[in-house]
Scaffold this motif. Structure first.
Motif, PDB file in Angstrom:
ATOM      1  N   HIS A 177      14.662  -8.966 -19.509  1.00 32.41           N
ATOM      2  CA  HIS A 177      14.222  -8.763 -20.942  1.00 32.41           C
ATOM      3  C   HIS A 177      15.233  -7.999 -21.591  1.00 32.41           C
ATOM      4  CE1 HIS A 177      11.069  -7.720 -24.224  1.00 32.41           C
ATOM      5  NE2 HIS A 177      11.991  -6.425 -24.055  1.00 32.41           N
ATOM      6  N   GLN A 178      15.716  -8.383 -23.101  1.00 28.97           N
ATOM      7  CA  GLN A 178      16.337  -7.509 -23.742  1.00 28.97           C
ATOM      8  C   GLN A 178      15.772  -6.724 -24.743  1.00 28.97           C
ATOM      9  OE1 GLN A 178      20.213  -7.814 -24.301  1.00 28.97           O
ATOM     10  NE2 GLN A 178      19.686  -5.828 -25.463  1.00 28.97           N
ATOM     11  N   PHE A 179      16.089  -5.328 -24.288  1.00 28.80           N
ATOM     12  CA  PHE A 179      15.162  -4.386 -24.829  1.00 28.80           C
ATOM     13  C   PHE A 179      15.860  -3.953 -26.373  1.00 28.80           C
ATOM     14  CE2 PHE A 179      13.874  -3.280 -20.761  1.00 28.80           C
ATOM     15  CZ  PHE A 179      12.434  -2.989 -20.808  1.00 28.80           C
ATOM     16  N   THR A 180      14.963  -3.482 -27.317  1.00 26.97           N
ATOM     17  CA  THR A 180      15.451  -2.916 -28.601  1.00 26.97           C
ATOM     18  C   THR A 180      14.916  -1.691 -28.875  1.00 26.97           C
ATOM     19  OG1 THR A 180      13.660  -3.900 -30.049  1.00 26.97           O
ATOM     20  CG2 THR A 180      15.652  -5.324 -29.444  1.00 26.97           C
ATOM     21  N   ALA A 181      15.606  -1.042 -29.655  1.00 32.15           N
ATOM     22  CA  ALA A 181      15.190   0.502 -30.120  1.00 32.15           C
ATOM     23  C   ALA A 181      13.945   0.211 -30.909  1.00 32.15           C
ATOM     24  CB  ALA A 181      16.183   1.148 -30.875  1.00 32.15           C
ATOM     25  N   SER A 238      32.386   2.547 -19.143  1.00 30.91           N
ATOM     26  CA  SER A 238      31.639   1.553 -19.852  1.00 30.91           C
ATOM     27  C   SER A 238      30.111   1.691 -20.185  1.00 30.91           C
ATOM     28  CB  SER A 238      31.547   0.013 -19.116  1.00 30.91           C
ATOM     29  OG  SER A 238      32.937  -0.311 -18.850  1.00 30.91           O
ATOM     30  N   PHE A 239      29.547   1.123 -21.159  1.00 26.73           N
ATOM     31  CA  PHE A 239      28.162   1.414 -21.567  1.00 26.73           C
ATOM     32  C   PHE A 239      27.315   0.145 -22.058  1.00 26.73           C
ATOM     33  CE2 PHE A 239      30.592   5.360 -22.554  1.00 26.73           C
ATOM     34  CZ  PHE A 239      29.617   6.365 -22.042  1.00 26.73           C
ATOM     35  N   PRO A 240      26.929  -0.589 -21.042  1.00 27.29           N
ATOM     36  CA  PRO A 240      26.616  -2.040 -21.291  1.00 27.29           C
ATOM     37  C   PRO A 240      24.930  -1.752 -22.044  1.00 27.29           C
ATOM     38  CG  PRO A 240      26.323  -1.467 -19.024  1.00 27.29           C
ATOM     39  CD  PRO A 240      27.092  -0.436 -19.639  1.00 27.29           C
ATOM     40  N   TYR A 241      25.097  -2.762 -22.938  1.00 25.66           N
ATOM     41  CA  TYR A 241      23.641  -2.633 -23.915  1.00 25.66           C
ATOM     42  C   TYR A 241      23.015  -4.121 -23.767  1.00 25.66           C
ATOM     43  CZ  TYR A 241      26.985  -4.657 -27.305  1.00 25.66           C
ATOM     44  OH  TYR A 241      27.792  -5.314 -27.941  1.00 25.66           O
ATOM     45  N   ARG A 242      23.707  -4.963 -23.174  1.00 25.48           N
ATOM     46  CA  ARG A 242      22.944  -6.300 -23.265  1.00 25.48           C
ATOM     47  C   ARG A 242      22.370  -6.771 -21.786  1.00 25.48           C
ATOM     48  NH1 ARG A 242      28.217  -7.679 -24.127  1.00 25.48           N
ATOM     49  NH2 ARG A 242      28.370  -8.799 -22.361  1.00 25.48           N
ATOM     50  N   GLU A 251      15.510  -1.500  -0.589  1.00 22.40           N
ATOM     51  CA  GLU A 251      16.218  -2.350  -1.504  1.00 22.40           C
ATOM     52  C   GLU A 251      17.513  -1.832  -1.842  1.00 22.40           C
ATOM     53  OE1 GLU A 251      13.866  -3.563  -4.854  1.00 22.40           O
ATOM     54  OE2 GLU A 251      12.037  -3.474  -3.676  1.00 22.40           O
ATOM     55  N   SER A 252      18.329  -2.760  -2.437  1.00 21.96           N
ATOM     56  CA  SER A 252      19.881  -2.524  -2.836  1.00 21.96           C
ATOM     57  C   SER A 252      19.862  -2.670  -4.267  1.00 21.96           C
ATOM     58  CB  SER A 252      20.893  -3.282  -1.914  1.00 21.96           C
ATOM     59  OG  SER A 252      22.116  -2.749  -2.223  1.00 21.96           O
ATOM     60  N   PHE A 253      20.437  -1.735  -5.072  1.00 18.13           N
ATOM     61  CA  PHE A 253      20.868  -2.129  -6.342  1.00 18.13           C
ATOM     62  C   PHE A 253      22.433  -2.103  -6.799  1.00 18.13           C
ATOM     63  CE2 PHE A 253      16.671  -0.573  -6.223  1.00 18.13           C
ATOM     64  CZ  PHE A 253      15.948  -1.428  -7.246  1.00 18.13           C
ATOM     65  N   GLY A 254      22.718  -2.983  -7.481  1.00 13.45           N
ATOM     66  CA  GLY A 254      24.115  -3.036  -8.066  1.00 13.45           C
ATOM     67  C   GLY A 254      23.953  -3.390  -9.463  1.00 13.45           C
ATOM     68  N   ARG A 255      23.467  -4.611  -9.370  1.00  7.25           N
ATOM     69  CA  ARG A 255      23.110  -5.584 -10.706  1.00  7.25           C
ATOM     70  C   ARG A 255      21.900  -4.822 -11.402  1.00  7.25           C
ATOM     71  NH1 ARG A 255      25.163 -10.496 -11.140  1.00  7.25           N
ATOM     72  NH2 ARG A 255      23.197 -11.395 -12.268  1.00  7.25           N
ATOM     73  N   VAL A 256      21.980  -4.200 -12.292  1.00  2.57           N
ATOM     74  CA  VAL A 256      21.022  -3.725 -13.248  1.00  2.57           C
ATOM     75  C   VAL A 256      20.821  -3.773 -14.498  1.00  2.57           C
ATOM     76  CG1 VAL A 256      19.735  -1.231 -13.582  1.00  2.57           C
ATOM     77  CG2 VAL A 256      20.817  -1.656 -11.508  1.00  2.57           C
ATOM     78  N   ASN A 257      19.796  -4.334 -15.218  1.00  2.00           N
ATOM     79  CA  ASN A 257      19.780  -4.523 -16.693  1.00  2.00           C
ATOM     80  C   ASN A 257      19.474  -3.080 -17.593  1.00  2.00           C
ATOM     81  OD1 ASN A 257      18.857  -5.058 -19.342  1.00  2.00           O
ATOM     82  ND2 ASN A 257      17.086  -6.310 -18.716  1.00  2.00           N
ATOM     83  N   MET A 258      20.625  -2.690 -17.928  1.00  2.92           N
ATOM     84  CA  MET A 258      20.559  -1.410 -18.798  1.00  2.92           C
ATOM     85  C   MET A 258      20.288  -1.409 -20.149  1.00  2.92           C
ATOM     86  SD  MET A 258      21.436   0.127 -16.292  1.00  2.92           S
ATOM     87  CE  MET A 258      21.607   1.852 -16.813  1.00  2.92           C
TER      88      MET A 258
END
Length: 435
Positions: free
Chosen positions: A201-205, A274-278, A301-308
């Motif tokens: 999901h692409q969040f918006t403010a 870096s500050f990913p937003y997509r 669980e292992s995390f590396g890939r995260v939707n930020m």
């Protein structure tokens, strides 16, 4: 379901740290002295001290071993970088068979992002681009645009009474739709509810602000309390975007301003941050370290890939321990993009909480000024102590949520271990440790 993506942990329990004393016995041969031809002697540590690097490593090793024993689980690594006025030390304590982290290993530093947001706002203030004392519906200097949109989808509670400063020091009363349960979302925060059902999901403010409006969510009237709010920093990220867009004459993002004015090649002290937003920008560059998280159910669980995309301005950054050390040390010394007066404002202005929280900056006893962070299995602390000119970055890529009603007990043990490792590293070098 509990949120596993929160970017700040406010509660700290304490447990004592055992100091390690090591005695070395050396057998030696001295020619020409019959009485000492063969002998074993206890060596005084004051005369033959353990090398500082080894002392720091042993101190961090001890904290990680204690955490493993307490949790009855393998802790993959516990890492501390500490820089004194004369030397930099790094210790990566790892479980058997695991590869040590290095100062240049990439990881997600979570709410330390707020310190960058605070620095960005104060750089804009220093340059005359905004007034951090202004209300968010006031006009951006030399424009007819308000700091936040003057539209119905931005009419959140008490909007006309909230200042930029109050957003920075968490005294605005803006409800946190990332950390706290929102009505209609199964007892979960809005961000966690959406992510747990659609990780792309692409969040918006705007959709976060909509939760405030639809449910009339707030903590208190502005200026009458203090409550940590990721959503308040999402609003700040939009303010940065609007001010920078107005000044440049073209559409800009939060990440654009940070790169162009705080961290990139044109800044005073460039650092690789870096500050990913997509929503699809989820991969960490190599070399990186994945985090491990034990769910309350006992699932690992292992995390590396995260939707930020739901954490812009409040927890979406990633970098290395070396880069974060360079950043916090230069910034808090007034040797980066902020002058010493602006740094002092950032450290102290409007602070009311304990530990003191000012403009994107906390004060931690015997550690200094900086910020901590927690997201998706990562824990970090980034601080600078001006009293002894020592900077420190600690990182633990591990959460345990199996103990306590909501995993709070075992998570607290992990969180405290990060601090204990920081204090132990300082003590190993002769600096004040755990208060």
């Amino acid at each position: 379901m509990n949120s596993f993506f929160f970017t700040h942990y406010r509660k700290r329990s304490a447990f004592s740290l055992t100091t390690i004393h090591t005695i070395f016995i050396r057998c030696f041969l001295v020619g020409g002295m019959t009485s000492l031809l063969f002998g074993c002697n206890v060596i005084n540590l004051d005369d033959h001290p353990v090398p500082a690097t080894q002392r720091v490593q042993e101190a961090v090793n001890k904290v990680r071993a204690d955490l493993e024993k307490d949790l009855q689980k393998e802790v993959p690594s516990l890492n501390v970088l500490i820089q004194t006025p004369t030397q930099t030390y790094f210790a990566s304590s790892v479980a058997a068979g695991r590869q040590p982290v290095t100062p240049n290993t990439v990881y997600r530093f979570a709410s330390v992002t707020k310190n960058f947001t605070g620095a960005a706002i104060m750089k804009m203030y220093q340059d005359g681009w905004l007034d951090y004392k202004a209300h968010v519906n006031d006009l951006i200097p030399n424009t007819n645009l308000p700091y936040v949109p003057n539209t119905p989808d931005w009419n959140f509670p008490y909007k006309s009474q909230i200042t930029i400063e109050q957003l920075l020091n968490h005294s605005a009363g803006v409800f946190d739709v990332d950390n706290d349960p929102v009505p209609g979302y199964n007892g979960e925060s809005f961000v966690n509810y959406v992510l747990s059902r659609d990780s792309t999901h692409q969040f918006t403010a705007e959709e976060m602000i909509k939760q405030l409006i639809d449910h009339d969510l707030k903590y208190f009237t502005p200026g009458n309390g203090q409550h940590y709010s990721n959503t308040g920093y999402v609003i700040l990220s939009r303010i940065i975007e609007r001010v920078y867009s107005a000044r440049s004459g073209s559409a800009k993002t939060y990440a654009d301003y940070l790169y162009d004015h705080i961290t990139g090649p044109a800044s005073r002290v460039p650092v690789p941050v870096s500050f990913p937003y997509r929503a699809n920008d989820v991969q960490l560059p190599q070399p990186s370290v994945a985090s491990l998280l034990w769910r309350p159910s006992g699932k690992l669980e292992s995390f590396g890939r995260v939707n930020m995309s739901g954490h812009v301005g409040e927890g979406n950054g990633y970098s290395t321990m070396a880069a974060l050390n360079t950043y916090v040390r230069s910034l808090m010394r007034g040797e980066n993009v902020l002058n010493t007066h602006t740094v002092e404002l950032m450290q102290t202005e409007g602070s009311t909480a304990k530990p003191t929280y000012a403009l994107g900056t906390s004060l931690f006893a015997n550690l200094g000024y900086g910020h901590n962070g927690a997201i998706a299995g990562y824990l970090t602390l980034v601080v600078y102590d001006p009293t002894i000119e020592v900077s420190l970055v600690a990182m633990l890529p591990f959460w345990d949520l199996t103990q306590g009603p909501n995993g709070d007990i075992s998570f607290g043990k992990c969180f405290n271990a990060m601090y204990d490792a920081s204090y132990a590293a300082r003590s190993a070098l002769g600096y004040p440790g755990k208060p």
